[in-house]
Design an enzyme around this catalytic site. Structure first.
Site, PDB file in Angstrom:
ATOM      1  N   ALA A 160       0.847  -1.200   0.000  1.00 37.27           N
ATOM      2  CA  ALA A 160       0.000   0.000   0.000  1.00 37.27           C
ATOM      3  C   ALA A 160       0.877   1.242   0.000  1.00 37.27           C
ATOM      4  CB  ALA A 160      -0.916   0.009   1.218  1.00 37.27           C
ATOM      5  N   ASP A 161       0.322   2.323  -0.477  1.00 36.48           N
ATOM      6  CA  ASP A 161       1.026   3.591  -0.427  1.00 36.48           C
ATOM      7  C   ASP A 161       0.021   4.730  -0.410  1.00 36.48           C
ATOM      8  OD1 ASP A 161       3.813   4.791  -0.521  1.00 36.48           O
ATOM      9  OD2 ASP A 161       2.760   5.980  -2.025  1.00 36.48           O
TER      10      ASP A 161
END
Lengths: 203, 203
Positions: free
Chosen positions: B77-78
């Protein structure tokens, strides 16, 4: 203005979630449950629309507590669940919770969240907000499995779900402010409280 | 399908918030920090738009962990913060946090949140979502008071705020999914995971 508020606001509610939301934002409150009979307020409010009823319930709770606490800022709150103009009350047992969730499945409903601030019997601030939620398609087995996973906690909220917990599994889409879903129009309430000097660091 | 997943998904992230969001929804994960150098990925991704860059970062993190865990489902995730097409990276110190918050004050910015699922080097799912936030007008003194109240925790998130904590005091308006603000396109990710048989009770 902080000096006016050596005593914290009173939250006229037993809701752990509402107290936690306020405390997390830097507003510790004194919690005093109002003991208001919501069914009686609802029965006496037949003609009100949903927003007005939610406000009436929030105000009734705050007023019941404020009467015994002159000079103090008292906050009341309420949340209604509305689908196709029909109100769903908090489920009384897991069977009713299952029936409600089955009714919500594959459809949209709204949460109407109201908050009121009272001092010495005078409403000094009020607000309602709405959020729109879409529950995914759920088989009866999926509803049962959810309720088995959650247990009696499902009965603690008007929709039989906690979006901040396993209830997230029930939703396809959530539109609107998350705090409104959890039970307080928080950002607006915090703006009001800052105007009252609470908490001092944010003013 | 649950039998396929005797082992939980791996979350290729050290983020306590992301792990907590998944666990609360009934998806415990094994957390393994990727050790990916985000600056290097960003430098190598000059031509990407914000959504594509957020996905590239999420995928780089998942890929770094997946390489050592064949057969396992690995989530990356980012989150990027964008204002007027300019990206703001996580502040390195409280001085930079103050400069960022001062830049955000009285204006709108976006959080771009990406998540990717990988198995054996293959991207099996991906998603980006955006949320739009309006920070209220803040004097330099208000920014300093906020950072004094929050302390080094302000450096833990890309916007120098935690909306689920004292950061709620900074906002006038939040549009978009709350989970997206917290760092995961959670509802979409849960839908994908249910398709993978996780968690068994929700499938």
């Amino acid at each position: 203005m902080a000096a006016r508020h050596a005593e914290p606001p009173i939250l006229a509610s037993a809701s752990a979630v509402r107290a936690r939301l306020l405390a997390a934002a830097g507003v510790p409150v004194e919690q005093i449950a109002s003991g208001v009979n919501e069914d009686r307020v609802k029965a006496a409010s037949g003609g009100l629309d949903h927003d007005a009823l939610a406000l009436a319930l929030a105000e009734a709770k705050a007023a019941a507590v404020a009467a015994a606490h002159p000079g103090r800022l008292v906050l009341g709150a309420d949340q209604l669940l509305v689908m196709d103009d029909r109100r769903f009350d908090k489920p009384r047992d897991l069977g009713e919770a299952a029936a409600h969730l089955t009714a919500f499945a594959g459809r949209e409903h709204e949460l109407v969240t109201a908050a009121v601030a009272l001092r010495d019997g005078v409403v000094v601030w009020k607000r309602t907000e709405r959020a729109r939620l879409t529950v995914r398609s759920l088989t009866p087995a999926a509803v049962d499995a959810y309720l088995a996973a959650v247990g009696p906690a499902a009965l603690a909220s008007v929709g039989a779900y906690q979006l901040e917990g396993p209830g997230a599994q029930l939703f396809e889409r959530v539109e609107g402010d998350f705090f409104t879903v959890l039970g307080l129009p928080l950002l607006a309430l915090l703006e009001f409280l800052r105007g009252e000097g609470v908490p001092a660091w944010a003013c």
